[in-house]
Design a protein around this motif. Structure first.
Motif, mmCIF file in Angstrom:
data_model
loop_
_atom_site.group_PDB
_atom_site.id
_atom_site.type_symbol
_atom_site.label_atom_id
_atom_site.label_comp_id
_atom_site.label_asym_id
_atom_site.label_seq_id
_atom_site.Cartn_x
_atom_site.Cartn_y
_atom_site.Cartn_z
ATOM 1 N N SER A 104 -37.930 -81.900 -22.976
ATOM 2 C CA SER A 104 -37.050 -82.670 -22.094
ATOM 3 C C SER A 104 -35.723 -82.982 -22.793
ATOM 4 O O SER A 104 -34.670 -83.042 -22.142
ATOM 5 N N TYR A 105 -35.778 -83.135 -24.113
ATOM 6 C CA TYR A 105 -34.546 -83.424 -24.869
ATOM 7 C C TYR A 105 -33.588 -82.243 -24.803
ATOM 8 O O TYR A 105 -32.399 -82.398 -24.523
ATOM 9 N N GLU B 140 -36.204 -92.091 -21.615
ATOM 10 C CA GLU B 140 -34.923 -92.098 -20.921
ATOM 11 C C GLU B 140 -34.734 -90.869 -20.031
ATOM 12 O O GLU B 140 -33.972 -90.895 -19.072
ATOM 13 N N PHE B 141 -35.395 -89.769 -20.387
ATOM 14 C CA PHE B 141 -35.139 -88.506 -19.708
ATOM 15 C C PHE B 141 -36.234 -88.137 -18.710
ATOM 16 O O PHE B 141 -35.955 -87.595 -17.644
ATOM 17 N N THR B 142 -37.498 -88.410 -19.040
ATOM 18 C CA THR B 142 -38.602 -87.931 -18.208
ATOM 19 C C THR B 142 -39.274 -89.015 -17.406
ATOM 20 O O THR B 142 -40.019 -88.718 -16.473
ATOM 21 N N ARG C 95 -33.609 -79.835 -22.603
ATOM 22 C CA ARG C 95 -33.186 -79.658 -21.215
ATOM 23 C C ARG C 95 -32.039 -80.601 -20.883
ATOM 24 O O ARG C 95 -31.058 -80.216 -20.238
ATOM 25 N N GLU C 96 -32.153 -81.846 -21.326
ATOM 26 C CA GLU C 96 -31.096 -82.820 -21.050
ATOM 27 C C GLU C 96 -29.834 -82.492 -21.845
ATOM 28 O O GLU C 96 -28.714 -82.686 -21.360
ATOM 29 N N PHE D 220 -28.057 -90.805 -23.399
ATOM 30 C CA PHE D 220 -27.793 -89.371 -23.451
ATOM 31 C C PHE D 220 -28.306 -88.850 -24.784
ATOM 32 O O PHE D 220 -28.483 -89.619 -25.736
ATOM 33 N N ARG E 25 -28.166 -79.819 -19.919
ATOM 34 C CA ARG E 25 -27.635 -80.321 -18.646
ATOM 35 C C ARG E 25 -26.337 -81.083 -18.859
ATOM 36 O O ARG E 25 -25.446 -81.068 -17.997
ATOM 37 N N ARG E 26 -26.199 -81.720 -20.020
ATOM 38 C CA ARG E 26 -25.019 -82.536 -20.284
ATOM 39 C C ARG E 26 -24.031 -81.836 -21.226
ATOM 40 O O ARG E 26 -23.209 -82.498 -21.867
#
Length: 311
Positions: free
Chosen positions: A55-56, A35-37, A58-59, A153, A62-63
């Motif tokens: 990536s988790y 879902e993220f990368t 980082r997301e 998310f 970001r959120r």
């Protein structure tokens, strides 16, 4: 073979898919685009695995605004933004501390004065910072069903928002405590700077425990009903209604196995005793906070792929 089914069932395992998938020969698993990368990963039936952590995280960062807004929404629902709601936020901890002070005073049959009242208030406020996060967060996943089903998310934002809500309720209690600290004649000095790392560790502990109970509630729906009783017992076993130094030697081990006890002891040392916390209490408190945060994060993120099909 490719399609876009919403549910795929094999050997009793249901996987909710929203992106093209394909079966891999010889493994019986499914490949799915992250879902993220955008990377594709193989998921075996009945296996729980961690998402790509870099990536988790980082997301998640970001959120972070999503968690803040969700927290503000909960506070508005509790009338936090009204004059009466803010007044109750101040009166509630004062009344709670007053009731416990009278209770302890009756049991001990002698007055303990302002210094103990200040200890009691400070300890209750710190303890309720953690326990309120657990109360708020235990149903954060199960109540977020529609959000989880329809939005991609990091699910850890849900328990994180509960910790933020609890922290925002904790901050006004510090303002309430300040005049009591002065009236009790407790020392004011540079040792009070230790409050910041202690609160940080309390928040880390709260986040780890909240992730554990939020994920646990998905599998055991009675956990939310049992939790208030467990938290009440936890309060009695923590050095809030008494000083840690008053615990008999035969019961000292109960403070060592209590995750919040070392931090509450350090909290009392700074605010009431007027000196820096001992290295032992800070190291033990930090160890408990880091371990439970790591356990909570691993447990939650390894199970969050199942949330959509279990809620």
């Amino acid at each position: 073979m490719s399609s876009e089914p919403q549910d795929h069932e094999k050997n009793g395992a249901v996987a909710t898919l929203r992106r093209p998938w394909s079966r891999r020969n010889g493994h019986g698993g499914l490949t799915r685009e992250d879902e993220f990368t955008g990377e594709r990963h193989l998921y075996e039936p009945h296996s729980a695995g961690l998402p790509p952590l870099r990536s988790y995280v980082r997301e998640l960062w970001r959120r972070r605004q999503f968690a803040l807004e969700l927290s503000r929404t909960r506070l508005r629902a509790q009338h936090f933004n009204t004059a009466f709601g803010q007044l109750w936020l101040v009166l509630n901890p004062l009344l709670l501390a007053g009731v416990y002070f009278v209770l302890v005073d009756i049991i001990r049959a002698n007055s303990r004065g302002w210094a103990f009242f200040a200890h009691l208030m400070a300890g209750l406020f710190a303890y309720y910072f953690v326990s309120n996060a657990l109360r708020e967060g235990v149903k954060s996943v199960t109540k977020g069903g529609k959000l989880i089903l329809n939005t991609a998310f990091p699910r850890a934002l849900l328990p994180l928002s509960s910790v933020i809500t609890s922290f925002m309720r904790f901050v006004p209690t510090v303002i309430v405590y300040a005049p009591v600290h002065v009236l009790a004649g407790l020392p004011v000095g540079p040792q009070l700077l230790w409050v910041f790392p202690i609160v940080l560790l309390l928040g880390l502990l709260a986040f780890g425990l909240t992730m554990i109970v939020a994920a646990g509630q998905v599998y055991f729906r009675d956990l939310a009903n049992f939790l208030p009783y467990a938290l009440r017992v936890w309060l009695y076993l923590s050095p809030v209604l008494y000083y840690a130094s008053e615990v008999p030697e035969r019961y000292k081990w109960m403070l060592d196995v209590n995750p919040i006890a070392p931090l509450l002891q350090a909290w009392s040392d700074v605010l009431n005793a007027g000196h820096a916390p001992t290295a032992g209490s800070m190291l033990l408190g930090a160890a408990w906070a880091l371990v439970l945060f790591a356990v909570g994060a691993l447990f939650f993120t390894s199970r969050e792929r199942e949330f959509a099909v279990r809620i």
